[in-house]
Design a protein around this motif. Structure first.
Motif, PDB file in Angstrom:
ATOM      1  N   PHE A 230      10.649  -5.543  11.060  1.00 16.89           N
ATOM      2  CA  PHE A 230      11.834  -5.007  11.709  1.00 16.89           C
ATOM      3  C   PHE A 230      11.725  -4.997  13.227  1.00 16.89           C
ATOM      4  O   PHE A 230      12.679  -4.605  13.906  1.00 16.89           O
ATOM      5  N   GLY A 231      10.586  -5.403  13.748  1.00 20.71           N
ATOM      6  CA  GLY A 231      10.447  -5.575  15.184  1.00 20.71           C
ATOM      7  C   GLY A 231      10.497  -7.031  15.590  1.00 20.71           C
ATOM      8  O   GLY A 231      11.211  -7.414  16.524  1.00 20.71           O
ATOM      9  N   MET A 232       9.759  -7.871  14.847  1.00 19.40           N
ATOM     10  CA  MET A 232       9.727  -9.311  15.129  1.00 19.40           C
ATOM     11  C   MET A 232      10.514 -10.126  14.112  1.00 19.40           C
ATOM     12  O   MET A 232      10.601 -11.348  14.243  1.00 19.40           O
ATOM     13  N   PHE A 233      11.054  -9.472  13.068  1.00 16.55           N
ATOM     14  CA  PHE A 233      11.869 -10.114  12.026  1.00 16.55           C
ATOM     15  C   PHE A 233      11.108 -11.197  11.264  1.00 16.55           C
ATOM     16  O   PHE A 233      11.714 -12.119  10.720  1.00 16.55           O
ATOM     17  N   ARG A 234       9.814 -11.093  11.227  1.00 15.18           N
ATOM     18  CA  ARG A 234       8.982 -12.031  10.474  1.00 15.18           C
ATOM     19  C   ARG A 234       8.770 -11.456   9.076  1.00 15.18           C
ATOM     20  O   ARG A 234       7.783 -10.806   8.782  1.00 15.18           O
ATOM     21  N   VAL A 235       9.733 -11.729   8.228  1.00 15.18           N
ATOM     22  CA  VAL A 235       9.761 -11.107   6.910  1.00 15.18           C
ATOM     23  C   VAL A 235       8.587 -11.572   6.050  1.00 15.18           C
ATOM     24  O   VAL A 235       7.993 -10.790   5.309  1.00 15.18           O
ATOM     25  N   GLY A 236       8.247 -12.843   6.124  1.00 13.67           N
ATOM     26  CA  GLY A 236       7.136 -13.343   5.324  1.00 13.67           C
ATOM     27  C   GLY A 236       5.830 -12.657   5.666  1.00 13.67           C
ATOM     28  O   GLY A 236       5.042 -12.311   4.770  1.00 13.67           O
ATOM     29  N   THR A 237       5.596 -12.436   6.958  1.00 12.48           N
ATOM     30  CA  THR A 237       4.377 -11.749   7.372  1.00 12.48           C
ATOM     31  C   THR A 237       4.392 -10.299   6.928  1.00 12.48           C
ATOM     32  O   THR A 237       3.378  -9.758   6.460  1.00 12.48           O
ATOM     33  N   ALA A 238       5.552  -9.637   7.062  1.00 10.14           N
ATOM     34  CA  ALA A 238       5.675  -8.254   6.596  1.00 10.14           C
ATOM     35  C   ALA A 238       5.476  -8.182   5.089  1.00 10.14           C
ATOM     36  O   ALA A 238       4.867  -7.232   4.576  1.00 10.14           O
ATOM     37  N   ALA A 239       5.980  -9.168   4.358  1.00 14.35           N
ATOM     38  CA  ALA A 239       5.810  -9.187   2.906  1.00 14.35           C
ATOM     39  C   ALA A 239       4.345  -9.337   2.527  1.00 14.35           C
ATOM     40  O   ALA A 239       3.903  -8.798   1.496  1.00 14.35           O
ATOM     41  N   ALA A 240       3.563 -10.059   3.325  1.00 17.33           N
ATOM     42  CA  ALA A 240       2.131 -10.190   3.052  1.00 17.33           C
ATOM     43  C   ALA A 240       1.439  -8.831   3.170  1.00 17.33           C
ATOM     44  O   ALA A 240       0.596  -8.462   2.336  1.00 17.33           O
ATOM     45  N   VAL A 241       1.794  -8.054   4.220  1.00 15.65           N
ATOM     46  CA  VAL A 241       1.232  -6.707   4.365  1.00 15.65           C
ATOM     47  C   VAL A 241       1.621  -5.845   3.175  1.00 15.65           C
ATOM     48  O   VAL A 241       0.793  -5.138   2.591  1.00 15.65           O
ATOM     49  N   ALA A 242       2.905  -5.901   2.788  1.00 16.87           N
ATOM     50  CA  ALA A 242       3.387  -5.090   1.675  1.00 16.87           C
ATOM     51  C   ALA A 242       2.692  -5.471   0.369  1.00 16.87           C
ATOM     52  O   ALA A 242       2.371  -4.600  -0.451  1.00 16.87           O
ATOM     53  N   THR A 243       2.452  -6.749   0.160  1.00 18.79           N
ATOM     54  CA  THR A 243       1.819  -7.198  -1.082  1.00 18.79           C
ATOM     55  C   THR A 243       0.388  -6.687  -1.190  1.00 18.79           C
ATOM     56  O   THR A 243      -0.040  -6.215  -2.258  1.00 18.79           O
ATOM     57  N   VAL A 244      -0.368  -6.779  -0.094  1.00 19.86           N
ATOM     58  CA  VAL A 244      -1.735  -6.268  -0.104  1.00 19.86           C
ATOM     59  C   VAL A 244      -1.741  -4.773  -0.399  1.00 19.86           C
ATOM     60  O   VAL A 244      -2.526  -4.266  -1.216  1.00 19.86           O
ATOM     61  N   LEU A 245      -0.839  -4.045   0.262  1.00 22.51           N
ATOM     62  CA  LEU A 245      -0.766  -2.607   0.053  1.00 22.51           C
ATOM     63  C   LEU A 245      -0.349  -2.272  -1.378  1.00 22.51           C
ATOM     64  O   LEU A 245      -0.892  -1.338  -2.005  1.00 22.51           O
ATOM     65  N   LEU A 246       0.590  -3.023  -1.925  1.00 22.91           N
ATOM     66  CA  LEU A 246       1.030  -2.792  -3.298  1.00 22.91           C
ATOM     67  C   LEU A 246      -0.114  -2.989  -4.292  1.00 22.91           C
ATOM     68  O   LEU A 246      -0.268  -2.209  -5.241  1.00 22.91           O
ATOM     69  N   LEU A 247      -0.919  -4.030  -4.088  1.00 31.96           N
ATOM     70  CA  LEU A 247      -2.030  -4.280  -5.003  1.00 31.96           C
ATOM     71  C   LEU A 247      -3.038  -3.136  -4.984  1.00 31.96           C
ATOM     72  O   LEU A 247      -3.542  -2.707  -6.030  1.00 31.96           O
ATOM     73  N   ILE A 248      -3.326  -2.598  -3.789  1.00 36.18           N
ATOM     74  CA  ILE A 248      -4.267  -1.476  -3.694  1.00 36.18           C
ATOM     75  C   ILE A 248      -3.701  -0.248  -4.398  1.00 36.18           C
ATOM     76  O   ILE A 248      -4.393   0.430  -5.175  1.00 36.18           O
ATOM     77  N   LEU A 249      -2.435   0.042  -4.148  1.00 39.03           N
ATOM     78  CA  LEU A 249      -1.813   1.211  -4.763  1.00 39.03           C
ATOM     79  C   LEU A 249      -1.709   1.067  -6.272  1.00 39.03           C
ATOM     80  O   LEU A 249      -1.863   2.052  -7.013  1.00 39.03           O
ATOM     81  N   MET A 250      -1.459  -0.147  -6.745  1.00 44.30           N
ATOM     82  CA  MET A 250      -1.369  -0.363  -8.188  1.00 44.30           C
ATOM     83  C   MET A 250      -2.721  -0.146  -8.859  1.00 44.30           C
ATOM     84  O   MET A 250      -2.796   0.386  -9.967  1.00 44.30           O
ATOM     85  N   LEU A 251      -3.789  -0.542  -8.197  1.00 47.14           N
ATOM     86  CA  LEU A 251      -5.119  -0.287  -8.759  1.00 47.14           C
ATOM     87  C   LEU A 251      -5.403   1.206  -8.841  1.00 47.14           C
ATOM     88  O   LEU A 251      -5.948   1.699  -9.842  1.00 47.14           O
ATOM     89  N   LEU A 252      -5.033   1.942  -7.796  1.00 45.43           N
ATOM     90  CA  LEU A 252      -5.212   3.394  -7.829  1.00 45.43           C
ATOM     91  C   LEU A 252      -4.386   4.024  -8.947  1.00 45.43           C
ATOM     92  O   LEU A 252      -4.872   4.876  -9.705  1.00 45.43           O
ATOM     93  N   GLY A 253      -3.128   3.615  -9.050  1.00 48.32           N
ATOM     94  CA  GLY A 253      -2.267   4.164 -10.085  1.00 48.32           C
ATOM     95  C   GLY A 253      -2.748   3.833 -11.480  1.00 48.32           C
ATOM     96  O   GLY A 253      -2.714   4.691 -12.382  1.00 48.32           O
ATOM     97  N   LEU A 254      -3.212   2.608 -11.668  1.00 46.52           N
ATOM     98  CA  LEU A 254      -3.729   2.212 -12.977  1.00 46.52           C
ATOM     99  C   LEU A 254      -4.960   3.032 -13.332  1.00 46.52           C
ATOM    100  O   LEU A 254      -5.105   3.500 -14.483  1.00 46.52           O
ATOM    101  N   GLY A 255      -5.863   3.219 -12.388  1.00 46.09           N
ATOM    102  CA  GLY A 255      -7.061   4.002 -12.664  1.00 46.09           C
ATOM    103  C   GLY A 255      -6.746   5.428 -13.063  1.00 46.09           C
ATOM    104  O   GLY A 255      -7.319   5.965 -14.028  1.00 46.09           O
ATOM    105  N   VAL A 256      -5.827   6.076 -12.353  1.00 47.59           N
ATOM    106  CA  VAL A 256      -5.462   7.459 -12.677  1.00 47.59           C
ATOM    107  C   VAL A 256      -4.786   7.532 -14.034  1.00 47.59           C
ATOM    108  O   VAL A 256      -5.069   8.427 -14.847  1.00 47.59           O
ATOM    109  N   THR A 257      -3.891   6.593 -14.333  1.00 53.17           N
ATOM    110  CA  THR A 257      -3.181   6.619 -15.612  1.00 53.17           C
ATOM    111  C   THR A 257      -4.147   6.421 -16.778  1.00 53.17           C
ATOM    112  O   THR A 257      -4.062   7.121 -17.801  1.00 53.17           O
ATOM    113  N   LEU A 258      -5.054   5.466 -16.641  1.00 49.93           N
ATOM    114  CA  LEU A 258      -6.037   5.260 -17.707  1.00 49.93           C
ATOM    115  C   LEU A 258      -6.914   6.491 -17.892  1.00 49.93           C
ATOM    116  O   LEU A 258      -7.268   6.849 -19.022  1.00 49.93           O
ATOM    117  N   LEU A 259      -7.278   7.141 -16.801  1.00 46.67           N
ATOM    118  CA  LEU A 259      -8.078   8.365 -16.904  1.00 46.67           C
ATOM    119  C   LEU A 259      -7.322   9.433 -17.688  1.00 46.67           C
ATOM    120  O   LEU A 259      -7.884  10.098 -18.574  1.00 46.67           O
TER     121      LEU A 259
END
Length: 538
Positions: A230-259
């Motif tokens: 939203f500053g440089m309008f480089r959506v693909g680059t922002a999506a790369a950051v979001a994807t990495v963050l989503l994968l980390i959060l999904m691992l945390l969520g999966l671990g807690v749910t399985l527990l």
């Protein structure tokens, strides 16, 4: 010996699946589809300027850019932000909960009642801005606290209060000799993972610090995504950051749910009195509880005192106060009504009617993947959808993206799991067990889920910052404008009253205190086989 388990009517499975379907649909449209969109967009050179018409495949280039520009350091900085709140929930909160528990009803009620203040006064934008702004307009050389210190001060009290609540639930035992350690370990794991997930998605405090000029000190994954998208309008680059963050959060969520699933964790509304504390030792436990409660409140006040002392300041909002209030509170109310209702129906379908029998809780795993995913990692996709639908700077656009409230779903499912187990045990023991006694204790938790989801969404900075404009501005945006004016024009008239009016704060304090003393004090967190909690009566 227990009687054979009662037969399960066929309509349980049918109705259970029907109740789960809306939640699965919202899961696919509000979480899975944005995940796919981000993952695909991260390999393209998308831009908000061309609406994707010139997008091309760039492979892993965007990932190389974001890691070269400091995504790894931003993740480490976000984890550093969570260090003190993590200590609060893993060290201070269990000690305080144990002291309050040993102090009997007086100790528990004192801790729960007083620590309702940090929970009710949840306003991260106001707290962060209050710490960043000096009191005097002439103080142009004012050096505010760093991003890290600001986050620690504004988040410590809330983390400790919520930690004490979950540990007290784990300590509530029907039998004096029952070992509470397994439930405490599960509670600690869930609380710790929650703190880390929130730190990884920290945006409000880094954005406020960055607006004051602390860009390098405040760059976290979400702020990095915001700058690219939203500053440089480089959506693909922002999506790369979001994807990495989503994968980390999904691992945390999966671990807690399985527990939670594998430990057979559940919540139960236990209306039986807990074992009484020894009269001779109660005074010592109460004294220890009081000391730690005062410590938590003191550290909490360091974080929120600057804005609470100015909570009645209306600033310069002539003729706009009502509109700002509507924009702040009504759209999140719509989102909470939809999300929590769908979550409650799905929770009853999964853990109340149990369509898969003893394996029904495995249906929580798909939802658990996104347990810790908030608006931030999905913001790029949701903004693109709102732009295509013409919702920018519109009232309906301010409604947070419609999705099932997954934290509410898991909490309600755990409570219904415990209630359903108690009902089945009662039937095996030949005692009456009506559906009313199973469902009615869950209804206050549903109301709490509505309230918490609504307040948290209303205090979110990011979505209103993206969607709002000249016509549709919420309280958080008003405060951000005041911060910018303070930083560059030395105008320190901040409309804190727009974020959380004092009358609303009083009502929230009363509601949280009532919930803690009248309801949550009777909710128990238990793990393991139900027979350990409900010995058969022969």
């Amino acid at each position: 010996m227990l009687r054979p388990p009662p037969g399960r009517p066929g309509w349980h499975a049918v109705v259970g699946w029907i109740l789960v379907v809306p939640a699965f649909v919202l899961l696919l449209t509000s979480y899975v589809e944005p995940l796919y969109w981000n993952a695909r967009g991260s390999f393209q050179n998308l831009s908000f300027l061309d609406k994707g018409s010139q997008a091309g495949w760039v492979g892993f280039h965007n990932y190389g850019v974001v890691f070269e520009r400091g995504l790894g350091g931003a993740i480490g900085r976000a984890l550093l932000l969570g260090l003190v709140p993590l200590a609060a929930v893993l060290v201070l909160a269990p000690v305080l909960a144990w002291l309050a528990h040993r102090g009997g009803t007086a100790g528990r009620w004192a801790a729960r009642g007083v620590l309702a203040l940090p929970v009710a006064a949840y306003a991260p934008t106001a707290a962060a801005i209050g710490l960043q702004m000096p009191d005097q307009a002439s103080s142009r050389e004012y050096d505010p606290p760093s991003t890290t210190v600001t986050y620690w001060l504004t988040g410590f009290g809330l983390a400790a209060a919520l930690g004490v609540t979950i540990y007290l639930a784990a300590l509530r035992r029907r039998e004096a000799g029952r070992n509470p350690v397994p439930a405490l370990l599960v509670a600690g794991a869930v609380a710790g993972a929650t703190v880390l997930a929130l730190a990884l998605q920290s945006f409000t405090v880094p954005f406020v610090s960055g607006a004051w000029g602390r860009k390098a000190d405040s760059r976290t994954p979400l702020l990095l995504m915001y700058e690219y998208g939203f500053g440089m309008f480089r959506v693909g680059t922002a999506a790369a950051v979001a994807t990495v963050l989503l994968l980390i959060l999904m691992l945390l969520g999966l671990g807690v749910t399985l527990l939670l699933v594998l430990s057979r964790a559940r919540l139960e509304f236990d209306d039986t009195p807990p074992p009484a504390a020894r009269a001779g030792a109660t005074a010592g436990w109460l004294a220890g509880t009081g000391v730690l409660v005062v410590l938590v409140l003191g550290l909490w006040w360091l974080g929120v005192g600057d804005w609470l002392t100015h909570i009645t300041d209306a600033g310069e909002l002539p003729g706009r106060a009502n509109q700002v209030g509507v924009n702040t509170w009504v759209p999140p109310l719509i989102s909470a009504a939809v999300g929590v209702t769908v979550a409650a129906l799905a929770a009853f379908g999964i853990s109340g009617l149990r369509p898969l029998g003893t394996r029904s809780e495995w249906l929580l795993v798909p939802f658990g993947l996104f347990l810790f995913v908030g608006v931030g990692p999905l913001a790029v996709r949701e903004f693109a959808a709102a732009r295509d639908a013409g919702m920018i700077d519109k009232f309906l656009g301010l409604v947070p993206p419609g999705r099932v409230a997954i934290p509410a779903l898991l909490i309600l499912a755990l409570l219904l799991r415990g209630q359903a187990m108690r009902r089945e045990t009662a039937l095996q023991e030949g005692r009456p067990a009506s559906w009313a006694r199973t469902i009615l204790p869950v209804l206050p938790m549903v109301l709490l889920a509505y309230l918490v989801t609504w307040v948290v969404a209303a205090q979110d900075l990011l979505w209103g910052l993206l969607i709002g404009g000249q016509d549709r501005v919420d309280a958080q945006n008003v405060l951000v404008v005041s911060l910018v004016e303070a930083a560059y024009n030395a105008r320190f008239d901040v409309p804190f009253a727009a974020v959380l009016p004092i009358w609303a704060l009083v009502l929230l304090v009363l509601a949280v205190v009532a919930a803690q003393l009248a309801y949550l004090d009777r909710v128990a967190l238990r793990v393991g086989a139900p027979e350990r909690d409900h010995p058969p009566r022969t």
